[in-house]
Scaffold this motif. Structure first.
Motif, PDB file in Angstrom:
ATOM      1  N   LYS A 179      23.016  -0.806 -18.344  1.00  0.00           N
ATOM      2  CA  LYS A 179      23.544  -0.590 -19.689  1.00  0.00           C
ATOM      3  C   LYS A 179      24.935   0.035 -19.596  1.00  0.00           C
ATOM      4  N   GLY A 231      17.150   0.358 -20.608  1.00  0.00           N
ATOM      5  CA  GLY A 231      17.050  -1.022 -21.081  1.00  0.00           C
ATOM      6  C   GLY A 231      16.946  -1.092 -22.593  1.00  0.00           C
ATOM      7  N   TYR A 276      16.265   3.348 -15.574  1.00  0.00           N
ATOM      8  CA  TYR A 276      16.777   2.473 -16.620  1.00  0.00           C
ATOM      9  C   TYR A 276      16.115   2.743 -17.963  1.00  0.00           C
ATOM     10  N   ASN A 335      14.733  -8.599 -19.270  1.00  0.00           N
ATOM     11  CA  ASN A 335      15.328  -7.533 -20.062  1.00  0.00           C
ATOM     12  C   ASN A 335      15.039  -7.709 -21.548  1.00  0.00           C
ATOM     13  N   ASP A 349      21.752  -3.633 -26.357  1.00  0.00           N
ATOM     14  CA  ASP A 349      21.554  -4.520 -25.200  1.00  0.00           C
ATOM     15  C   ASP A 349      22.873  -5.207 -24.855  1.00  0.00           C
ATOM     16  N   TRP A 384      16.440  -3.783 -12.548  1.00  0.00           N
ATOM     17  CA  TRP A 384      16.698  -4.011 -13.971  1.00  0.00           C
ATOM     18  C   TRP A 384      18.190  -4.162 -14.184  1.00  0.00           C
ATOM     19  N   ASP A 395      20.216  -6.126 -10.968  1.00  0.00           N
ATOM     20  CA  ASP A 395      18.819  -6.429 -11.306  1.00  0.00           C
ATOM     21  C   ASP A 395      18.016  -6.783 -10.068  1.00  0.00           C
TER      22      ASP A 395
END
Length: 776
Positions: free
Chosen positions: A394, A450, A448, A437, A408, A391, A386
């Motif tokens: 996943k 997310g 990403y 997030n 998530d 970010w 991050d």
């Protein structure tokens, strides 16, 4: 399997998983006294889409040096040709990835450049594997042996007497899509490559690996190839197609060739640094060091009781649980961040390869118990993604996001690390990343996904299911799985609420806790099951929960218990404990299970490794309902958890088909380990461990005193057996204990966890409020 072993473990009790299992014909290593590594069979899971690999690695190593037989993920036990021994394999993944730089020894003239054409035939009769070591006799008369260090692949080839003993280094073919490659013969001992690849299930951004191979003696001839053209004497070749080099040795007298290949995700310098690291040594020394590394790791869990087959299946699962995530930083601490820039790890080891949708449920919890120092570094590595890349991930591979799977999963992964005390000094940094997030969506110009459906989820309380929406980015889309995504988001909100409260962010905690009840928005009152909703709020897809749409790799039947944050509330919605237990009994085919557990597990529950849909029964070979057997701990019938768990354990056997479905970087193996020893994370992302009867009479865990002050935990269940499996009582800290769960704080203080078992269900754990409480 022609295994003859002397076992140091006491045969003190019978095994609860009572099925007898067929053994493979490939060989394990020669047995020795006091070696837990002799109980590991690396061939387990190499058939029927377990997608494991039998080759050489050390715990969490960057390199997994293993044969590729033509299966899309590397090795398939039913195939009998080896295309090469390549450097990178992820245990149990469902799509092609890795397979970089397959190397293969041959004799005679080099005439083919496609590894599907020059592949070597072999028989399992001439194949052997153990942790950190693999050997195979090829039909050509060549013996190949593989071992590994943290960042290198070490190989030894013994040729028949010949003046043309070759080693082919194929830079242009791999398991993933090969974008481009370059090979350079630097001198008469050294070959360097640069390989750029892409893809995992779907296209991804390209990523590059660098290798440096050094042989133990000079080669007498060399050449390169590009596509079908072979250029003898050439030193370089590059391009987007088949591309590689060969080196030739005189093996008329000295028939053995050794080589070490270093890997780096940073640059050519990194590969050179890794090749010069102190742990790089001769083949013999490297093999012994790898064995010791595995012995040290496995020795943290000692079991007594059960059959040889049960212990082999158990220790093999424990072994696979330690194969990933993988070291990503070089020996000098440098690593490539997700901003594609070079960074240096300060005070931690950088890790990569994040199958989070899978591992957040079981494997991350097992590592927090048995490898907390590595688990801490893994959590820090995710925070760095991050901070450097913008970010949280996943499903990350190497230096890129693949966006495979949905929901998530990174939130419960990190909140569990927090609850286990692994984030000291990083708590607020982790929380900032998780809050961003949880409340936002990654910018469109990033790689990403997310929480892709977060805007609608926050505004309306559910993620919409839009079946035909285009993919915004490579990977999976949350919009294609709105039903299950709503449940996954709500679960993550619940876990983040607990972390926020622990850090004093009370307003955030209240907001996330309220969102954690969003699972209620997709409960269809007409069916009593979850059902996806479209953007207008209308329920969509068939009303039959076995044929539901909008659930990722599962059905509404299988996702119905994915509410670990509020099982009491969920039970209330569907009519109370009696209704819930009736539904659970139907889901697990409980009446059939009592008559024949193993047959029910294999013939009623299991329908094929990728048979995810059109089902109303438990699927023990995939992640959505991994915690479902433990639901009975919350419905007043905890003995049924034991019945279901022990039936599912019969699916883990000691042969190539010993895993039913993808192992997913140790997820299913960790389920096996935790369920076998009697403690299981029933609220993934929090600090709650459900209790069930162990299959071993005694389990001794060695725990790191920096995180567990007692330095160990002994779990006992005297007399546990197939017919003596029901908990009669539990003692915690020396006193009777009636709850069906313990917390991480309790585990830290425990020295012993004592189960008393018997032949019939008892009243243990049936009192009101004995089950795990709802998280608020």
């Amino acid at each position: 399997m022609r295994w003859t072993r002397r076992l140091r473990l006491y045969v003190a009790g019978a095994v609860t998983a009572s099925a007898l299992f067929a053994l493979p014909t490939a060989h394990a290593a020669e047995p020795h006294d006091d070696r837990l590594t002799d109980l590991v069979n690396p061939f387990i899971g190499t058939q029927d889409e377990g997608n494991t690999f039998p080759g050489a690695a050390v715990p969490f190593g960057m390199v997994q040096f293993s044969p590729d037989t033509g299966h899309n993920t590397g090795y398939d036990y039913t195939q009998h040709q080896i295309r090469g021994f390549s450097l990178v394999h992820l245990s149990g993944v469902g799509c092609a990835i890795g397979g970089d730089l397959p190397v293969l020894p041959t004799t005679g003239d080099v005439t083919e450049t496609d590894y599907a054409k020059y592949a070597a035939h072999f028989s399992h009769d001439h194949e052997q594997a153990s942790p950190g070591y693999y050997r195979v006799g090829l039909d050509s008369g060549i013996q190949a042996e593989l071992t590994a260090t943290e960042r290198t692949a070490v190989q030894r080839y013994t040729f028949p007497a010949t003046g043309k003993a070759n080693v082919l280094l194929n830079a242009g073919q791999s398991l993933h899509k090969n974008v481009s490659s370059k090979v350079e013969i630097l001198d008469d001992r050294t070959v360097r490559t640069e390989i750029t690849g892409s893809g995992f299930c779907r296209p991804t951004r390209p990523y590059t690996v660098y290798t440096l191979t050094r042989f133990n003696r000079p080669f007498t001839a060399h050449g390169t190839w590009y596509q079908d053209s072979i250029t003898r004497g050439a030193r370089t070749s590059s391009g987007p197609g088949r591309n590689g080099a060969y080196v030739t040795f005189d093996a008329t007298k000295d028939r053995t060739v050794e080589a070490t290949t270093a890997l780096s995700y940073v640059d050519a310098r990194g590969a050179a640094v890794n090749l010069g690291a102190p742990d790089v040594r001769s083949f013999k020394d490297a093999r012994e060091a790898a064995r010791r590394a595995w012995e040290d790791r496995l020795d943290d869990v000692r079991v007594q009781g059960g059959s040889a087959a049960l212990r082999t299946a158990f220790y093999s699962s424990l072994y696979r649980s330690f194969l990933a995530p993988n070291i990503g930083s070089d020996a000098d601490g440098r690593y490539t961040g997700w901003d594609q820039r070079i960074h240096r790890a300060q005070g931690f080891t950088y890790y990569q390869n994040w199958s989070l949708w899978d591992t957040y449920r079981t494997q991350s919890q097992l590592l927090s118990l048995l490898a907390p120092r590595q688990a801490r570094d893994m959590a820090i590595s995710v925070i760095k993604i991050d901070e450097e890349g913008g970010w949280l991930p996943k499903w990350g591979y190497g230096t890129v996001e693949t966006n495979i799977m949905s929901g998530d999963p990174v939130t419960p992964f990190l909140t569990h690390a927090y609850q286990q005390g692994l984030l000291k000094g990083y708590e607020e940094r982790a929380y900032r990343a998780l809050k961003k997030n949880a409340d936002g969506v990654p910018p469109a110009d990033t790689m990403y996904v997310g929480r892709e459906a977060n805007r609608e989820y926050i505004a309306n309380g559910f993620a919409p299911y839009t079946k035909d929406s285009p993919y915004a980015k490579p990977g999976d889309s949350d919009y294609h799985h709105g039903g299950s995504v709503t449940l996954e988001y709500a679960l993550s909100d619940a876990m983040l609420a607990q972390m926020a409260r622990g850090l004093g962010h009370d307003a955030d905690a209240a907001r996330y806790a309220a969102r954690s009840r969003n699972y209620r928005t997709i409960l269809d009152p007409s069916t009593g099951f979850f059902r996806a909703r479209d953007a207008s709020g209308a329920f969509v897809g068939p009303a039959d929960p076995a044929k539901s749409e909008g659930f990722h790799e599962g059905t509404a039947w299988q996702y119905q218990w994915l509410v670990p944050q509020d099982l009491p509330g969920m039970v209330g919605l569907i009519g109370g404990e009696r209704a819930a237990n009736d539904r659970l009994d139907a889901f697990f085919a409980y009446d059939q299970l009592l008559k024949n557990p193993a047959k029910t597990a294999r013939e009623v529950w299991v329908n094929g490794p990728y048979a995810y849909y059109n089902a109303d029964k438990y699927n023990p070979q995939n992640e959505p309902d991994l915690i479902a057997p433990y639901t009975y701990l919350s419905t007043g019938q905890p003995w049924k958890t034991t019945d279901v768990v022990h039936a599912a354990l019969t699916l883990f056997t000691d042969g190539p088909t010993g895993i039913t479905g993808n192992d997913d970087l140790g997820t299913m193996s960790a389920w096996h380990v935790l369920s076998s020893i009697g403690i299981f994370p029933v609220q993934p992302g929090y600090s709650t461990w459900g209790l069930t009867a162990p299959v071993f009479e005694r389990v001794d865990l060695v725990l790191d005193r920096a995180y567990y002050p007692n330095g160990g935990l002994t779990i006992t269940a005297p007399g546990t057996s197939d017919g003596n499996r029901y908990i009669q009582g539990v003692r915690v800290l020396g006193t009777a204990y009636e709850r069906t769960y313990v917390t991480s704080d309790t585990l830290r203080r425990l020295g012993t966890l004592e189960f008393t078992v018997g032949a019939r269900p008892s009243g243990w754990g049936t009192a009101p409020n004995a089950g795990p409480p709802a998280l608020k």
